[in-house]
Design a protein around this motif. Structure first.
Motif, PDB file in Angstrom:
ATOM      1  N   ILE A 163      52.609  38.508  10.382  1.00 30.13           N
ATOM      2  CA  ILE A 163      52.877  38.475   8.942  1.00 30.13           C
ATOM      3  C   ILE A 163      54.322  38.872   8.662  1.00 30.13           C
ATOM      4  O   ILE A 163      55.020  38.232   7.867  1.00 30.13           O
ATOM      5  CB  ILE A 163      51.904  39.400   8.176  1.00 30.13           C
ATOM      6  N   LEU A 164      54.788  39.920   9.325  1.00 36.75           N
ATOM      7  CA  LEU A 164      56.164  40.368   9.100  1.00 36.75           C
ATOM      8  C   LEU A 164      57.177  39.339   9.597  1.00 36.75           C
ATOM      9  O   LEU A 164      58.202  39.119   8.953  1.00 36.75           O
ATOM     10  CB  LEU A 164      56.398  41.732   9.750  1.00 36.75           C
ATOM     11  N   LEU A 165      56.893  38.693  10.717  1.00 41.77           N
ATOM     12  CA  LEU A 165      57.784  37.626  11.196  1.00 41.77           C
ATOM     13  C   LEU A 165      57.823  36.471  10.204  1.00 41.77           C
ATOM     14  O   LEU A 165      58.890  35.920   9.920  1.00 41.77           O
ATOM     15  CB  LEU A 165      57.333  37.101  12.562  1.00 41.77           C
ATOM     16  N   ALA A 166      56.664  36.112   9.679  1.00 46.49           N
ATOM     17  CA  ALA A 166      56.611  35.028   8.696  1.00 46.49           C
ATOM     18  C   ALA A 166      57.387  35.408   7.437  1.00 46.49           C
ATOM     19  O   ALA A 166      58.135  34.600   6.895  1.00 46.49           O
ATOM     20  CB  ALA A 166      55.162  34.697   8.354  1.00 46.49           C
ATOM     21  N   ALA A 167      57.242  36.652   6.998  1.00 49.43           N
ATOM     22  CA  ALA A 167      57.973  37.114   5.814  1.00 49.43           C
ATOM     23  C   ALA A 167      59.471  37.097   6.071  1.00 49.43           C
ATOM     24  O   ALA A 167      60.257  36.711   5.202  1.00 49.43           O
ATOM     25  CB  ALA A 167      57.514  38.525   5.439  1.00 49.43           C
ATOM     26  N   LEU A 168      59.884  37.493   7.257  1.00 52.65           N
ATOM     27  CA  LEU A 168      61.294  37.510   7.620  1.00 52.65           C
ATOM     28  C   LEU A 168      61.896  36.109   7.572  1.00 52.65           C
ATOM     29  O   LEU A 168      63.055  35.928   7.241  1.00 52.65           O
ATOM     30  CB  LEU A 168      61.456  38.114   9.025  1.00 52.65           C
ATOM     31  N   SER A 169      61.091  35.120   7.875  1.00 55.84           N
ATOM     32  CA  SER A 169      61.592  33.743   7.900  1.00 55.84           C
ATOM     33  C   SER A 169      61.581  33.079   6.523  1.00 55.84           C
ATOM     34  O   SER A 169      62.107  31.990   6.357  1.00 55.84           O
ATOM     35  CB  SER A 169      60.776  32.896   8.877  1.00 55.84           C
ATOM     36  N   GLY A 170      60.999  33.753   5.524  1.00 59.45           N
ATOM     37  CA  GLY A 170      60.895  33.178   4.186  1.00 59.45           C
ATOM     38  C   GLY A 170      62.230  33.091   3.456  1.00 59.45           C
ATOM     39  O   GLY A 170      63.160  33.841   3.738  1.00 59.45           O
ATOM     40  N   SER A 171      62.306  32.186   2.523  1.00 60.53           N
ATOM     41  CA  SER A 171      63.540  32.050   1.739  1.00 60.53           C
ATOM     42  C   SER A 171      63.483  32.956   0.515  1.00 60.53           C
ATOM     43  O   SER A 171      62.416  33.372   0.077  1.00 60.53           O
ATOM     44  CB  SER A 171      63.748  30.595   1.328  1.00 60.53           C
ATOM     45  N   GLY A 172      64.659  33.258  -0.023  1.00 60.69           N
ATOM     46  CA  GLY A 172      64.750  34.054  -1.236  1.00 60.69           C
ATOM     47  C   GLY A 172      64.606  35.550  -1.037  1.00 60.69           C
ATOM     48  O   GLY A 172      64.435  36.285  -2.006  1.00 60.69           O
ATOM     49  N   ILE A 173      64.687  36.022   0.191  1.00 62.11           N
ATOM     50  CA  ILE A 173      64.544  37.454   0.469  1.00 62.11           C
ATOM     51  C   ILE A 173      65.932  38.050   0.678  1.00 62.11           C
ATOM     52  O   ILE A 173      66.707  37.553   1.492  1.00 62.11           O
ATOM     53  CB  ILE A 173      63.652  37.685   1.708  1.00 62.11           C
ATOM     54  N   PRO A 174      66.279  39.128  -0.053  1.00 67.31           N
ATOM     55  CA  PRO A 174      67.604  39.722   0.088  1.00 67.31           C
ATOM     56  C   PRO A 174      67.814  40.369   1.463  1.00 67.31           C
ATOM     57  O   PRO A 174      66.860  40.695   2.164  1.00 67.31           O
ATOM     58  CB  PRO A 174      67.661  40.783  -1.012  1.00 67.31           C
ATOM     59  N   HIS A 175      69.085  40.567   1.801  1.00 69.81           N
ATOM     60  CA  HIS A 175      69.431  41.171   3.098  1.00 69.81           C
ATOM     61  C   HIS A 175      68.731  42.512   3.306  1.00 69.81           C
ATOM     62  O   HIS A 175      68.236  42.785   4.394  1.00 69.81           O
ATOM     63  CB  HIS A 175      70.951  41.385   3.205  1.00 69.81           C
ATOM     64  N   TYR A 176      68.709  43.356   2.266  1.00 71.81           N
ATOM     65  CA  TYR A 176      68.085  44.663   2.414  1.00 71.81           C
ATOM     66  C   TYR A 176      66.619  44.528   2.830  1.00 71.81           C
ATOM     67  O   TYR A 176      66.142  45.244   3.711  1.00 71.81           O
ATOM     68  CB  TYR A 176      68.184  45.481   1.110  1.00 71.81           C
ATOM     69  N   ASP A 177      65.895  43.620   2.206  1.00 69.71           N
ATOM     70  CA  ASP A 177      64.482  43.429   2.531  1.00 69.71           C
ATOM     71  C   ASP A 177      64.303  42.903   3.946  1.00 69.71           C
ATOM     72  O   ASP A 177      63.401  43.324   4.671  1.00 69.71           O
ATOM     73  CB  ASP A 177      63.822  42.480   1.530  1.00 69.71           C
ATOM     74  N   ARG A 178      65.162  41.983   4.355  1.00 71.40           N
ATOM     75  CA  ARG A 178      65.081  41.465   5.729  1.00 71.40           C
ATOM     76  C   ARG A 178      65.369  42.583   6.729  1.00 71.40           C
ATOM     77  O   ARG A 178      64.733  42.678   7.773  1.00 71.40           O
ATOM     78  CB  ARG A 178      66.062  40.318   5.927  1.00 71.40           C
ATOM     79  N   SER A 179      66.324  43.437   6.391  1.00 69.30           N
ATOM     80  CA  SER A 179      66.657  44.578   7.232  1.00 69.30           C
ATOM     81  C   SER A 179      65.449  45.512   7.361  1.00 69.30           C
ATOM     82  O   SER A 179      65.112  45.978   8.456  1.00 69.30           O
ATOM     83  CB  SER A 179      67.853  45.320   6.623  1.00 69.30           C
ATOM     84  N   PHE A 180      64.785  45.777   6.232  1.00 62.78           N
ATOM     85  CA  PHE A 180      63.604  46.623   6.213  1.00 62.78           C
ATOM     86  C   PHE A 180      62.486  46.027   7.075  1.00 62.78           C
ATOM     87  O   PHE A 180      61.867  46.720   7.881  1.00 62.78           O
ATOM     88  CB  PHE A 180      63.127  46.817   4.767  1.00 62.78           C
ATOM     89  N   ILE A 181      62.234  44.741   6.914  1.00 60.17           N
ATOM     90  CA  ILE A 181      61.185  44.062   7.688  1.00 60.17           C
ATOM     91  C   ILE A 181      61.500  44.136   9.182  1.00 60.17           C
ATOM     92  O   ILE A 181      60.619  44.425  10.004  1.00 60.17           O
ATOM     93  CB  ILE A 181      61.017  42.598   7.227  1.00 60.17           C
ATOM     94  N   ALA A 182      62.751  43.901   9.551  1.00 62.30           N
ATOM     95  CA  ALA A 182      63.142  43.974  10.959  1.00 62.30           C
ATOM     96  C   ALA A 182      62.916  45.381  11.507  1.00 62.30           C
ATOM     97  O   ALA A 182      62.454  45.554  12.641  1.00 62.30           O
ATOM     98  CB  ALA A 182      64.599  43.554  11.133  1.00 62.30           C
ATOM     99  N   SER A 183      63.207  46.404  10.704  1.00 67.76           N
ATOM    100  CA  SER A 183      62.970  47.790  11.120  1.00 67.76           C
ATOM    101  C   SER A 183      61.488  48.036  11.368  1.00 67.76           C
ATOM    102  O   SER A 183      61.105  48.710  12.326  1.00 67.76           O
ATOM    103  CB  SER A 183      63.474  48.769  10.056  1.00 67.76           C
TER     104      SER A 183
END
Length: 100
Positions: free
Chosen positions: A58-78
């Motif tokens: 789920i987190l990988l899928a969310a990371l690949s989604g469009s419209g997500i700001p850098h901060y959120d992608r950083s959080f998901i990666a963490s």
């Protein structure tokens, strides 16, 4: 798959790069999404404990989604890095239990 053994070491390197990319924009949204799509493509070959698979995917899928700001992608990666650490601990526990 093409000599890939399922080890998460390379995955950690990529996720650390994304996690440190909060608002600085070193990686573009497009680059982060490309990494995430590639990680999703090899997901079935990763050695991830079944207990963690659903959340990881789920987190990988969310990371690949469009419209997500850098901060959120950083959080998901963490969070994905935390899951890998839990996965590594589970593997060590399983190996220890097999030897006793």
């Amino acid at each position: 798959m093409f000599g890939f053994d399922g080890d998460t070491k390379g995955l950690k390197t990529i996720l650390k790069r994304i996690a440190s990319n909060d608002d600085s924009g070193k990686l573009t949204h497009k680059e982060v999404r490309a990494y995430a799509r590639c990680m999703l493509a090899i997901f079935e070959f990763l050695r991830i404990d079944t207990e963690l698979e659903a959340e990881f995917k789920i987190l990988l899928a969310a990371l690949s989604g469009s419209g997500i700001p850098h901060y959120d992608r950083s959080f998901i990666a963490s969070k994905l890095l935390e899951l890998i650490e839990r996965n590594d601990k589970l593997k060590i526990e399983q190996i220890s239990n097999e030897h006793f």
